[in-house]
Design an enzyme around this catalytic site. Structure first.
Site, PDB file in Angstrom:
ATOM      1  N   TRP A 110       0.824  -1.211   0.000  1.00  0.00           N
ATOM      2  CA  TRP A 110       0.000   0.000   0.000  1.00  0.00           C
ATOM      3  C   TRP A 110       0.857   1.259   0.000  1.00  0.00           C
ATOM      4  CZ3 TRP A 110      -0.485   3.984   3.641  1.00  0.00           C
ATOM      5  CH2 TRP A 110      -1.565   4.868   3.415  1.00  0.00           C
ATOM      6  N   GLY A 117      -5.546  -3.226  -1.616  1.00  0.00           N
ATOM      7  CA  GLY A 117      -5.644  -3.313  -0.165  1.00  0.00           C
ATOM      8  C   GLY A 117      -6.153  -2.040   0.489  1.00  0.00           C
ATOM      9  N   ASP A 118      -6.484  -1.028  -0.316  1.00  0.00           N
ATOM     10  CA  ASP A 118      -6.940   0.243   0.243  1.00  0.00           C
ATOM     11  C   ASP A 118      -8.378   0.108   0.741  1.00  0.00           C
ATOM     12  OD1 ASP A 118      -6.169   3.454   0.002  1.00  0.00           O
ATOM     13  OD2 ASP A 118      -8.306   3.054  -0.047  1.00  0.00           O
ATOM     14  N   GLY A 119      -8.558   0.267   2.047  1.00  0.00           N
ATOM     15  CA  GLY A 119      -9.880   0.059   2.637  1.00  0.00           C
ATOM     16  C   GLY A 119     -10.928   1.023   2.125  1.00  0.00           C
TER      17      GLY A 119
END
Length: 219
Positions: free
Chosen positions: A137, A156-158
């Site tokens: 990230w 993977g960025d929420g």
């Protein structure tokens, strides 16, 4: 501050809105999105090391404190500053360690940001993630916010995952594989799509169901 800006007059944005009706509604509602750039590669990476696993607001608070106290955030300054002084600005001991490892790598010329400009995304990620404390990230944020690469999807960025869930009314957060499927037609301009997704959060749009928030935009 340098910004990358996108709006409805941009040919890339026009391409994106032709690929998906839901995305079109979001883009037309928001209009202009922008990404605040940090061209200095070292500063950009330090900023996103600071931002690991904390909110954007908390990251900005600590980052502004660092900039105010230390002035020009350079590898030499970060490497020579005492651990206790860095801890006092709100950094965890681990993040201090990560910043110092990065600074040392730059000072000793194991990391060359000028060289990176000619590398592929994959090559850069491989080089950066070899350093302790820099994961996928953080490396992707460097690609976006320092190099301005438009084809970066941070799976993977929420925030991106939550916004896709909101846009398409998904019961669960999409997995990395599911997220990649949504971006199939957007890969070349994944960063631009992400900029609109991030802005939808900052505008508070996701606090309501998508159709209610984007009322009147599209079918």
């Amino acid at each position: 501050m340098v910004y990358l800006k996108y709006d409805l007059n941009d040919e890339k944005v026009q391409y994106l809105i032709r690929t998906d009706k839901t995305l079109e509604r979001l883009i037309r509602y928001i209009g202009t999105s922008e990404l605040a750039m940090e061209k200095d590669g070292f500063k950009c990476l330090v900023k996103y090391i600071v931002g690991q696993q904390i909110s954007d607001k908390a990251r900005e608070t600590i980052w502004q404190r660092i900039c105010t106290i230390f002035g020009n955030v350079t590898p030499d300054i970060m490497f020579s500053t005492g651990t206790s002084d860095l801890r006092e600005v709100g950094l965890s001991s681990r993040k201090v360690e990560y910043i110092k490892i990065l600074a040392e790598s730059v000072v000793e010329k194991r990391i060359d940001f000028e060289e990176f400009k000619n590398f592929s995304n994959e090559e850069i990620i491989t080089r950066l993630t070899a350093l302790k404390g820099i994961g996928q990230w953080t490396a992707e944020m460097y690609l976006i916010f320092s190099l301005g690469r438009e084809n970066v999807l941070s799976k993977g960025d929420g925030t991106i995952r939550r916004t896709i869930q909101w846009m398409y009314g998904l019961e669960d957060l999409p997995s990395s594989k599911e997220l990649a499927k949504y971006f199939t037609n957007w890969n070349e301009y994944a960063t631009i799509v992400s900029s609109y997704l991030w802005k939808s959060i900052s505008l508070g749009l996701t606090q309501k169901p998508f159709d209610e928030a984007i009322l009147g935009q599209g079918g």
